[in-house]
Design a protein around this motif. Structure first.
Motif, PDB file in Angstrom:
ATOM      1  N   UNK A 280      41.091  25.575  55.275  1.00  0.00           N
ATOM      2  CA  UNK A 280      40.038  26.286  54.563  1.00  0.00           C
ATOM      3  C   UNK A 280      40.536  26.563  53.150  1.00  0.00           C
ATOM      4  N   UNK A 281      39.741  26.210  52.152  1.00  0.00           N
ATOM      5  CA  UNK A 281      40.104  26.441  50.758  1.00  0.00           C
ATOM      6  C   UNK A 281      39.212  27.528  50.187  1.00  0.00           C
ATOM      7  N   UNK A 282      39.825  28.559  49.638  1.00  0.00           N
ATOM      8  CA  UNK A 282      39.104  29.691  49.073  1.00  0.00           C
ATOM      9  C   UNK A 282      39.556  29.905  47.630  1.00  0.00           C
ATOM     10  N   UNK A 283      38.703  30.572  46.847  1.00  0.00           N
ATOM     11  CA  UNK A 283      39.019  30.832  45.448  1.00  0.00           C
ATOM     12  C   UNK A 283      38.814  32.303  45.142  1.00  0.00           C
ATOM     13  N   UNK A 284      39.722  32.851  44.319  1.00  0.00           N
ATOM     14  CA  UNK A 284      39.541  34.201  43.803  1.00  0.00           C
ATOM     15  C   UNK A 284      39.254  34.107  42.310  1.00  0.00           C
ATOM     16  N   UNK A 285      38.411  34.975  41.784  1.00  0.00           N
ATOM     17  CA  UNK A 285      38.136  34.940  40.337  1.00  0.00           C
ATOM     18  C   UNK A 285      39.332  35.463  39.551  1.00  0.00           C
ATOM     19  N   UNK A 286      39.477  34.950  38.326  1.00  0.00           N
ATOM     20  CA  UNK A 286      40.493  35.493  37.443  1.00  0.00           C
ATOM     21  C   UNK A 286      41.839  34.810  37.548  1.00  0.00           C
ATOM     22  N   UNK A 287      42.878  35.556  37.152  1.00  0.00           N
ATOM     23  CA  UNK A 287      44.202  34.996  36.953  1.00  0.00           C
ATOM     24  C   UNK A 287      45.071  35.039  38.210  1.00  0.00           C
ATOM     25  N   UNK A 288      46.313  34.613  38.011  1.00  0.00           N
ATOM     26  CA  UNK A 288      47.313  34.578  39.071  1.00  0.00           C
ATOM     27  C   UNK A 288      47.617  35.994  39.556  1.00  0.00           C
ATOM     28  N   UNK A 289      47.928  36.125  40.840  1.00  0.00           N
ATOM     29  CA  UNK A 289      48.191  37.429  41.428  1.00  0.00           C
ATOM     30  C   UNK A 289      49.416  38.079  40.773  1.00  0.00           C
ATOM     31  N   UNK A 290      49.325  39.394  40.575  1.00  0.00           N
ATOM     32  CA  UNK A 290      50.413  40.177  40.004  1.00  0.00           C
ATOM     33  C   UNK A 290      50.177  41.630  40.406  1.00  0.00           C
ATOM     34  N   UNK A 291      51.263  42.401  40.658  1.00  0.00           N
ATOM     35  CA  UNK A 291      51.071  43.804  41.051  1.00  0.00           C
ATOM     36  C   UNK A 291      50.274  44.620  40.038  1.00  0.00           C
ATOM     37  N   UNK A 292      50.265  44.194  38.773  1.00  0.00           N
ATOM     38  CA  UNK A 292      49.530  44.928  37.744  1.00  0.00           C
ATOM     39  C   UNK A 292      48.099  44.422  37.565  1.00  0.00           C
ATOM     40  N   UNK A 293      47.643  43.588  38.492  1.00  0.00           N
ATOM     41  CA  UNK A 293      46.262  43.095  38.467  1.00  0.00           C
ATOM     42  C   UNK A 293      45.559  43.503  39.754  1.00  0.00           C
ATOM     43  N   UNK A 294      45.173  44.772  39.849  1.00  0.00           N
ATOM     44  CA  UNK A 294      44.588  45.275  41.104  1.00  0.00           C
ATOM     45  C   UNK A 294      43.305  44.564  41.504  1.00  0.00           C
TER      46      UNK A 294
END
Length: 320
Positions: A280-294
């Motif tokens: 299963x391929x899913x997409x999240x909006x925006x940038x790469x995951x980071x602790x400062x990107x809630x």
């Protein structure tokens, strides 16, 4: 006088260059063979030490140190929900290299899922200093080689009676850095019922080349450095594209960021091509995951908990 000084400086530079070349050659030679079998390196769980315990939102977190009879040590955090779901799902996270076991803290709501996370054996990579990175390369290399065994030993504890968990389902999530290493332990341990690779890819030299663009202007030199670092890290053996097909027929979920600046499209495509159904391929909006990107974290956890804790838990709802 001046000639003697210049001669001395030249000899010192030549000696330093030879030492540097020898150091690079040593690291490359160490990575030219497959690391120790992760199942052997894992050994048997010999000791469990509780380091700390603290409340967190709807849960209690325990930080543990596991020791194996092979000498391997694992820093693990386990987040126990106050009200676990009826089938007691467990998610083990291999997160970003700087986050480690603190990944359990960044999820706002456990939603009844027990969440565990490991720290990497090499600690934090000093990527902001070239000299510090050079001096730390050997310990980083050894720690990367130990990472699959670290995840396997964590699973041994989490599934043992002394953990008090008795999970009904086990999911493994490799996130960011962890996405490049999580396929190997999942392939070796059939107790993992579903694998998540989140904001990662394959083709490690391409990922490193992409990440070095601002630091190394020359395409040729940058590619050589990227190939070298990938070889030192054992990417020819450890990287997800070599193991992800072996996870099948267990479900695989690939989650990518729509505006990811860290993972090039060629690496995402390489991971897709290496995977076997069901995927299963899913997409999240925006940038790469980071602790400062809630917002990014919320998007990822929303997708995950919808499938782990929601009415369609355990189901594969889409394909590549």
């Amino acid at each position: 006088m001046v000639r003697n000084i210049l001669k001395t400086v030249f000899l010192l530079l030549a000696g330093a260059s030879l030492l540097l070349v020898a150091w690079f050659a040593y690291l490359l030679a160490a990575a030219s063979v497959a690391p120790e079998d992760p199942l052997v390196r894992k050994g048997r769980l010999a000791e469990v030490e509780q380091v700390s315990e603290y409340p967190l939102h709807d849960s209690v977190v325990r930080e543990l140190r596991l020791r194996s009879d092979s000498g391997l040590e694992v820093e693990l955090a386990v987040r126990y929900p106050e009200r676990p779901l009826a089938d007691r799902p467990l998610m083990l996270m291999m997160g970003g290299q700087e986050t480690g076991r603190a990944a359990v803290d960044v999820i706002p709501d456990a939603r009844g899922v027990t969440i565990a996370a490991i720290s990497y054996p090499f600690g934090v990579v000093p990527h902001r200093s070239g000299l510090a990175m050079l001096l730390a390369l050997r310990s980083i290399q050894a720690g990367i080689f130990d990472t699959p065994a670290t995840a396997l030993l964590a699973l041994d504890y989490l599934l043992a009676p002394e953990s008090g968990l008795a999970p009904g389902r086990v999911e493994l999530a490799g996130i960011s850095f962890g996405a490049y290493l999580a396929a190997l332990p999942a392939a070796l341990d059939n107790r993992v019922e579903r694998l998540w690779l989140i904001h990662g890819g394959a083709a490690v030299p391409d990922v490193l080349d992409h990440g070095l663009r601002k630091r190394i202007g020359s395409d040729v030199i940058r590619r050589q450095v990227a190939e070298y670092l990938a070889a030192v890290a054992g990417a020819h053996y450890l990287s997800s594209e070599h193991w992800v097909a072996q996870v099948s027929p267990r479900p695989l979920v690939l989650v990518h960021a729509s505006a990811d600046r860290d993972v090039p499209a060629i690496a995402v495509q390489a991971l897709w091509e290496a995977a076997s159904e069901p995927v299963e391929v899913l997409w999240t909006p925006g940038q790469h995951v980071h602790p400062k990107r809630p917002a990014v974290i919320a998007a990822i956890t929303g997708l995950m908990f919808e499938r782990i804790a929601g009415p369609s838990a355990g189901a594969v709802t889409g394909q590549k």
